[in-house]
Scaffold this motif. Structure first.
Motif: not given
Length: 398
Positions: A215, A224-225, A229-230, A233, A298, A300
């Motif tokens: 991360n 968390y990610w 490829d969010i 982010q 996540s 995100l």
């Protein structure tokens, strides 16, 4: 009585022109002018008790010095540790701009020579067999993310008989935060020594390990990610599947094809590795996923449902089956006492739905009494999962 400048007294001197007279016990024993001064007696040998005291004192000093050296090595105090020293893994020193002879490589070779430029690796720790876990800071050209990567090569990598061989690479991902460290870089979990042991037993390939941060920051309050490829982010998916492999190709003799590239990971790292292989089957052939999540979760991803689906192993597995390949090999292991009681049922459902159908090959090891931690997963990798992927991977190859 005469006196020296420092006040010491010497025996009286004879008149000018006469030889000094020697006698007494020492003179009688040794004769005339070659005897000692009058009244001189040889010094008796030291008593045994005095010798014993000196031996004990010397041994004590040596013991204390040894303890001090061990303490200073433990706390990494130079010169009693080689932590921080440069490690090249057979590459030219960093910054010299040279490549490692790719032009001389036969066109039909399965091995890829290091492409360069050489990274600046610093020793993180030295294992008992003399191999090194080293670390570098990688400025990811494709992801734009900059972070640490630890690497390790088995002792066979420096064996002269493998000097022209390319080795398989395993990208090892941790669970939890995976930042600022990757816990596989430590030796307490025994991953490196286990790989060497398994190779010696004929169970495993002699994998080179790449151990990047998972991360871009702390896993704070469940943020968390997902190794993805969010949007908006840091591009952690590109970091793991593009930049880290590029680093390994630049510095090591590797396998050209995907047959020499695999992931392993636990928990969120298991999810990230599973997803990476299913999303990029043209680049990676296998994964060992221990106690993994099966779907991205996540926070995100909120507002990015399309992108979230593109990183969902269930969706990716179905797409791979529909495309009829290429073949991937997914080795799962799950403890039957995981803290998340859904982990095992979710993995079993995934295997029932997608496993061993067309190009998606799966295996499952259920660990009796196994909990959700790396100490459970490493020993059990050697009894099933590592054999499952090693049978279909290549390396060392020429």
């Amino acid at each position: 009585m005469s006196y020296s400048p420092d006040g010491q007294q010497y025996p009286p001197q004879p008149p000018h022109g006469q030889q000094p007279q020697y006698g007494g016990q020492y003179g009688d024993q040794h004769g005339g002018q070659y005897g000692g001064p009058q009244g001189y007696e040889p010094e008796p040998p030291p008593r045994r008790s005095r010798v014993r005291r000196w031996v004990i004192a010397g041994a004590s000093v040596l013991a204390l010095a040894g303890i001090a050296a061990l303490v200073m090595n433990h706390y990494e105090i130079p010169p009693f540790t080689d932590k921080g020293s440069a490690v090249s893994f057979g590459q030219p020193p960093a910054g010299n701009g040279k490549k490692d002879g790719t032009a001389k490589q036969p066109a039909n070779s399965k091995m890829l020579m290091p492409t360069g430029p050489a990274a600046e690796f610093k020793n993180s720790m030295t294992l008992p067999d003399g191999t090194h876990v080293a670390v570098t800071t990688l400025d990811g050209k494709k992801s734009g993310f900059k972070g640490k990567v630890w690497v390790w090569a088995p002792k066979e990598y420096d064996d002269p008989k493998f000097a022209k061989s390319g080795f398989p690479v395993m990208i090892a991902l941790p669970g939890g935060a995976g930042f600022p460290n990757n816990y596989w870089m430590g030796t307490d979990l025994g991953l490196q020594t286990s790989i060497s042991k398994w190779y010696a037993e004929g169970k495993s390939k002699p994998f080179i390990l790449a151990m990047p941060v998972l991360n871009p920051g702390p896993d704070d309050k469940g943020v968390y990610w997902d190794g993805s490829d969010i949007p908006g982010q840091p591009k952690m998916g590109t970091w793991l599947t593009e930049d880290v492999p590029d680093l390994m190709r630049a510095n090591f003799r590797t396998v050209k094809s995907r047959d020499g590239w695999a992931f392993m990971g636990s928990s969120t790292g298991g999810f990230a590795g599973l997803k990476a292989v299913l999303k990029h089957p043209d680049k990676f052939k296998a994964v060992i996923a221990s106690g993994p999540d099966i779907v991205p979760d996540s926070s995100l991803w909120k507002g990015y449902d399309k992108e979230k689906a593109e990183n969902n192993p269930e969706v990716l597995a179905k797409q791979l089956i529909d495309r009829k390949g290429p073949d991937v090999y997914l080795a799962f292991q799950v403890g039957d006492s995981e803290n998340n009681k859904k982990t095992l049922p979710d993995v079993e459902k995934f295997i029932a739905t997608y496993g061993n159908k067309g190009p998606v090959h799966t295996s499952l090891k259920v660990i009796p009494g196994g909990k959700h931690n790396a100490k459970t997963y490493v020993p059990n990798m050697g009894e099933g999962p590592i054999q499952f992927i090693s049978k279909v991977m290549e390396g060392p190859v020429e």
